[in-house]
Design an enzyme around this catalytic site. Structure first.
Site, PDB file in Angstrom:
ATOM      1  N   SER A 232       0.834  -1.200   0.000  1.00  0.00           N
ATOM      2  CA  SER A 232       0.000   0.000   0.000  1.00  0.00           C
ATOM      3  C   SER A 232       0.878   1.263   0.000  1.00  0.00           C
ATOM      4  CB  SER A 232      -0.949  -0.052   1.206  1.00  0.00           C
ATOM      5  OG  SER A 232      -1.924   0.947   1.154  1.00  0.00           O
ATOM      6  N   HIS A 437      -7.986  -5.296   0.202  1.00  0.00           N
ATOM      7  CA  HIS A 437      -6.775  -4.548   0.564  1.00  0.00           C
ATOM      8  C   HIS A 437      -6.040  -5.161   1.753  1.00  0.00           C
ATOM      9  CE1 HIS A 437      -4.274  -0.985   0.229  1.00  0.00           C
ATOM     10  NE2 HIS A 437      -4.355  -0.808   1.527  1.00  0.00           N
TER      11      HIS A 437
END
Length: 461
Positions: A232, A437
């Site tokens: 990320s 995610h």
């Protein structure tokens, strides 16, 4: 992962897989401009409720960030309620486990691995801590996401924690910590109580923190290059470093981006979509209120929690942490027995300015430096708009791992990044429909879905 941002709101009123081949053709959706969402000056409860209502009932008026409008995502749906008792029982059975109270060093030691703690000072005075699981193999550097820390890479446990898996294979594993998280809340002159301590976004993390930690790790390990894995924001800061300090391209043999984030035009996260239109103004207000860091207080998540999760014990557990409200979760890959351990370590802290910088990218559709406003930009950059990061300068071989249900890194945004990285050697969609995610570091099947391919990539470079 996010702070008293809702307080500010109140006051502001697979696409494809290409195996180790040069950059190919990828889809190129047209970007559209975002219209600023203006919020009246109201009480916190009113503004959150009205923001959520506006997003769900009239998305065309409040969210035109992308040319495709998304349905508001729900975290706890009816199908999950059938298993609520079982899931809650699994969670409660382990809520008092010893691991919940152990630090990262204590966890690593408990599971039979050596651990070292290292400190490095950045060029601009921040004192950063790194953790190392020493070994004789190649150096691998792991960098966490927004609001995360080095703990993220060991919290999944010895069977699927990335740091453990790499150490088992003989790699010399280093885990970085960005300024502002719980391991790096120190400065040569400034205190975390000083607003100037928090005057940084992920630009400074990429420009100062990464180079300092990479140079230190290479020096201690007596190596000329290392392999870099960024999750990320860990990918964002790498692209900043490689574009702004090109000499570091020669120090990285391969970069693997797990859920790569540079372009964010099509982001699906409800929090990101709600907050991004007013982030620059919100930041100015936050400074006047003395709010510079997060995580978010739980009372500000009430309306979103109710909308996305409903009520009941399962909703209380899964939505008690703002991390899940921001990025969602995939219950099939979420280890409920290990969830108490995860929730005891995350979020780890960050600056509001990091969040604001991402919000600016959602609005502008660009991957560029922090927008200081026209006058501020002229003074800092010599132009009315902040300069874009020149991804042509990234010479490191790059591999991108993405998924269809990632609320933060949309496949089309990843495609756009892939097209601009002329030295990208691989792009891979995780072969699991609901992979999201948070699964990139905590998935139960991490070994099969991520690490199997990852280890092959690392061995080739």
């Amino acid at each position: 992962m996010i702070s008293s941002v809702f307080t500010l709101m109140a006051l502001l009123s697979s696409c494809h897989t290409q195996d180790l081949i040069p950059n190919g053709n990828v889809s190129n959706n047209r970007l559209t401009e975002n219209r600023l969402m203006q919020l009246p000056f109201q009480t916190s409860t009113e503004i959150i409720e009205e923001s959520v209502s506006a997003l769900t009932k009239a998305p065309s008026k409040t969210d035109q960030i992308a040319d495709t409008l998304y349905t508001f995502p729900f975290l706890v749906n009816k199908s999950l309620l059938n298993y609520a008792d079982i899931l809650v029982s699994e969670y409660n059975t382990h809520v008092n486990d010893e691991d919940v109270t152990l630090s990262i060093s204590e966890l690593i030691t408990k599971y039979g691995y050596p651990v070292e703690r290292h400190a490095v000072r950045t060029e601009d005075g921040y004192n950063l801590q790194m953790f190392r699981i020493p070994n004789n193999g190649s150096v691998v550097f792991l960098m966490h996401g927004l609001g995360g820390c080095a703990d993220d890479f060991i919290l999944a446990g010895p069977q699927s924690g990335l740091a453990y898996l790499l150490s088992k294979e003989g790699y010399d594993v280093w885990m970085g910590n960005a300024r502002g998280n719980k391991h790096s809340r120190s400065h040569q002159y400034l205190s975390p109580s000083d607003p100037n301590f928090w005057d940084f976004s992920w630009h400074e993390i990429g420009y100062y923190d990464l180079p300092a930690m990479i140079d230190y790790a290479l020096g201690i390990s007596k190596s000329e290059t290392l392999k870099y894995i960024g999750y990320s924001q860990g990918s964002t800061v790498f692209f900043v470093m490689a574009a702004e300090k090109v000499q570091y391209n020669d120090k990285i043999s391969i970069m693997v981006a797990l859920s790569p984030i540079a372009y964010m035009t099509r982001v699906k996260s409800p929090l990101a979509r709600l907050l991004s239109p007013g982030t620059s103004l919100m930041y100015e207000v936050s400074k006047s209120l003395g709010i510079y860091e997060f995580p978010m207080k739980s009372e500000w998540t009430g309306p979103l929690k109710l909308l996305m999760c409903g009520v009941g014990p399962l909703a209380d557990i899964l939505c008690s942490n703002v991390l899940f409200l921001a990025v969602g979760f995939d219950l099939e890959q979420l280890n409920m027995t290990n969830l108490p351990v995860i929730l005891s370590h995350v979020p780890a802290g960050a600056s509001v300015k990091q969040l604001v910088h991402y919000g600016q990218g959602v609005v502008s559709g660009e991957f560029r430096q922090f927008d200081l406003g026209a006058q501020g930009n002229l003074k800092r950059y010599g132009s009315l708009t902040p300069p874009k990061y020149d991804l042509d300068r990234v010479r490191v071989p790059v591999s991108l791992f993405y998924s269809n249900e990632d609320w933060m890194a949309h496949p089309d945004d990843v495609d756009q990044l892939y097209k601009e990285l002329h030295n990208a050697v691989d792009i891979h969609r995780v072969p699991y429909e609901h992979f999201n995610h948070i699964d990139f570091i905590f998935a139960k099947e991490f070994k099969r879905l991520i690490h199997k391919r990852l280890r092959k990539l690392l061995s080739l470079f």
